[in-house]
Design an enzyme around this catalytic site. Structure first.
Site, PDB file in Angstrom:
ATOM      1  N   SER A 119      75.329  14.004  -2.783  1.00  0.00           N
ATOM      2  CA  SER A 119      76.445  14.051  -1.838  1.00  0.00           C
ATOM      3  C   SER A 119      76.014  14.654  -0.519  1.00  0.00           C
ATOM      4  O   SER A 119      76.683  14.468   0.492  1.00  0.00           O
ATOM      5  CB  SER A 119      77.560  14.941  -2.376  1.00  0.00           C
ATOM      6  OG  SER A 119      78.098  14.408  -3.519  1.00  0.00           O
ATOM      7  N   HIS A 140      75.822   6.331  -2.975  1.00  0.00           N
ATOM      8  CA  HIS A 140      76.786   7.418  -3.130  1.00  0.00           C
ATOM      9  C   HIS A 140      78.096   6.882  -3.698  1.00  0.00           C
ATOM     10  O   HIS A 140      78.908   6.295  -2.988  1.00  0.00           O
ATOM     11  CB  HIS A 140      77.010   8.103  -1.770  1.00  0.00           C
ATOM     12  CG  HIS A 140      77.795   9.361  -1.850  1.00  0.00           C
ATOM     13  ND1 HIS A 140      78.669   9.769  -0.872  1.00  0.00           N
ATOM     14  CD2 HIS A 140      77.853  10.319  -2.802  1.00  0.00           C
ATOM     15  CE1 HIS A 140      79.218  10.921  -1.223  1.00  0.00           C
ATOM     16  NE2 HIS A 140      78.739  11.271  -2.394  1.00  0.00           N
ATOM     17  N   GLU A 152      78.869   4.246  -0.769  1.00  0.00           N
ATOM     18  CA  GLU A 152      78.130   4.354   0.491  1.00  0.00           C
ATOM     19  C   GLU A 152      76.662   4.049   0.175  1.00  0.00           C
ATOM     20  O   GLU A 152      76.085   4.687  -0.700  1.00  0.00           O
ATOM     21  CB  GLU A 152      78.262   5.770   1.079  1.00  0.00           C
ATOM     22  CG  GLU A 152      79.654   6.078   1.614  1.00  0.00           C
ATOM     23  CD  GLU A 152      79.786   7.487   2.202  1.00  0.00           C
ATOM     24  OE1 GLU A 152      80.543   7.658   3.157  1.00  0.00           O
ATOM     25  OE2 GLU A 152      79.141   8.430   1.692  1.00  0.00           O
ATOM     26  N   ASN A 190      82.535  12.227   3.541  1.00  0.00           N
ATOM     27  CA  ASN A 190      82.621  13.689   3.500  1.00  0.00           C
ATOM     28  C   ASN A 190      82.638  14.301   4.892  1.00  0.00           C
ATOM     29  O   ASN A 190      83.223  15.357   5.103  1.00  0.00           O
ATOM     30  CB  ASN A 190      81.476  14.280   2.670  1.00  0.00           C
ATOM     31  CG  ASN A 190      81.736  14.103   1.186  1.00  0.00           C
ATOM     32  OD1 ASN A 190      82.875  13.893   0.771  1.00  0.00           O
ATOM     33  ND2 ASN A 190      80.695  14.168   0.383  1.00  0.00           N
TER      34      ASN A 190
END
Ligand SMILES: NC(=O)c1ccc[n+]([C@@H]2O[C@H](COP(=O)([O-])OP(=O)(O)OC[C@H]3O[C@@H](n4cnc5c(N)ncnc54)[C@H](O)[C@@H]3O)[C@@H](O)[C@H]2O)c1
Length: 282
Positions: A119, A140, A152, A190
């Site tokens: 992450s 991801h 991702e 994120n």
């Protein structure tokens, strides 16, 4: 290159979820963990999830059995041999991941694509440990993997076009939607989501509204399915703080500073759902 056989390193929350979606898409999966207990936990969670999908009528019981027969659980790293793709989904630690990736490269064929589900760690930094960094890419996935549509696909500076396209096609073959992303801290989701939640914590800390009012405002005013503070409790306040630190360190920009209330709650062990208390009591 078509990916048909996959090895997944780490059978925790993410590794077991990725194994489940790969198996349900008809791929052969070797699910590898260092710990036999963790491996059994991962396999049990896949079983439970598939059972629930049968109960809800989302899949047939033969689809459930077909998926389960595709998965081999093991503590033997030798099972990365002969696969088309290895996905590293072990605990988030730079040293651990570097060690795992070196071992994976030593055991796998030169054409095997190697991916990580990290992450927060730089894809280019992880790739640098490999002799052939061109075959490395970030994949991801989002939690819970069987329900979340996005993957991702992160390109490090070393990642080749063919690796990127194999990873993108693979994500599509699982029924997911791949979004290509450059290797920057927080990638896309994120980087946007965590500062938004952090700002909600500043709003709470400034006494502008209560936690319930902030969540209610964001649900009703922005059509968010869950308020930012309730979401923070689900993610884990320690995880959120770690992401904010990655963003602040990575960009060197004070706009990513974590809210003092977030730091204080983490210091106090109020981590959200997993500790029984965060912005709400569970
Ligand atoms: N949890 C999330 O919401 C989420 C979302 C996206 C990405 N990620 C990333 O996915 C990765 C895994 O996270 P998680 O939440 O599944 O963690 P987790 O703690 O649930 O699982 C990690 C697993 O890795 C295993 N492990 C540790 N060392 C190992 C080794 N040397 N070889 C093989 N297995 C080993 C552990 O036994 C454990 O089963 C991390 O990089 C994390 O950043 C997590």
């Amino acid at each position: 290159m078509t990916i048909q056989r996959v090895a997944i390193i780490g059978s925790g929350t993410m590794g077991s979820g990725i194994a489940q979606v790969c198996a349900s898409a008809g791929l052969r999966v070797n699910l590898i963990d260092v710990s036999e207990a963790a491996l059994q936990r991962g396999l049990r969670s896949i079983n439970r999830n598939l059972d629930r999908m049968v109960e809800k009528g989302n899949i047939s019981s033969s689809a459930r059995s077909d998926a389960l027969t595709q998965i081999t659980g093991t503590t033997d790293y030798g099972k990365v041999k002969g696969v088309d793709l290895v996905i590293e989904a072990a605990t988030e630690s730079l040293e651990l991941k570097l060690r795992i990736l070196k071992e994976v490269e030593a055991l796998s064929a030169p054409e095997t694509v190697i991916a990580t589900n990290t992450s927060s760690i730089s894809i280019s930094q992880l790739a640098a440990v490999l002799a052939n960094a061109e075959r490395f890419v970030g994949l991801h996935f989002f939690n819970p993997v069987p329900l979340m549509a996005l993957v991702e696909v992160i390109r490090g500076i070393q990642t080749s076009e063919s690796t990127l396209s194999a990873a993108t096609d693979f994500a599509r073959s699982l029924g997911k939607t791949p979004v290509p992303v450059k290797n920057r801290p927080g990638f896309v989701v994120n980087r946007i989501l965590c500062p938004m939640i952090n700002e909600a914590i500043f709003v709470l800390q400034d006494g502008i509204a209560t936690a319930e009012e902030i969540d209610s405002a964001m649900k009703l005013g922005c059509n968010q399915p869950i308020g930012p503070l309730a979401l923070a409790d689900m993610i884990g306040l320690d995880v959120l703080l770690a992401v904010m630190k990655v963003l602040q360190d990575g960009f060197g920009d004070p706009k990513y500073r974590a809210a003092p209330l977030l730091r204080e709650m983490v210091d106090a062990g109020q981590l959200g759902r997993k500790s029984g208390r965060g912005f709400y009591v569970y």
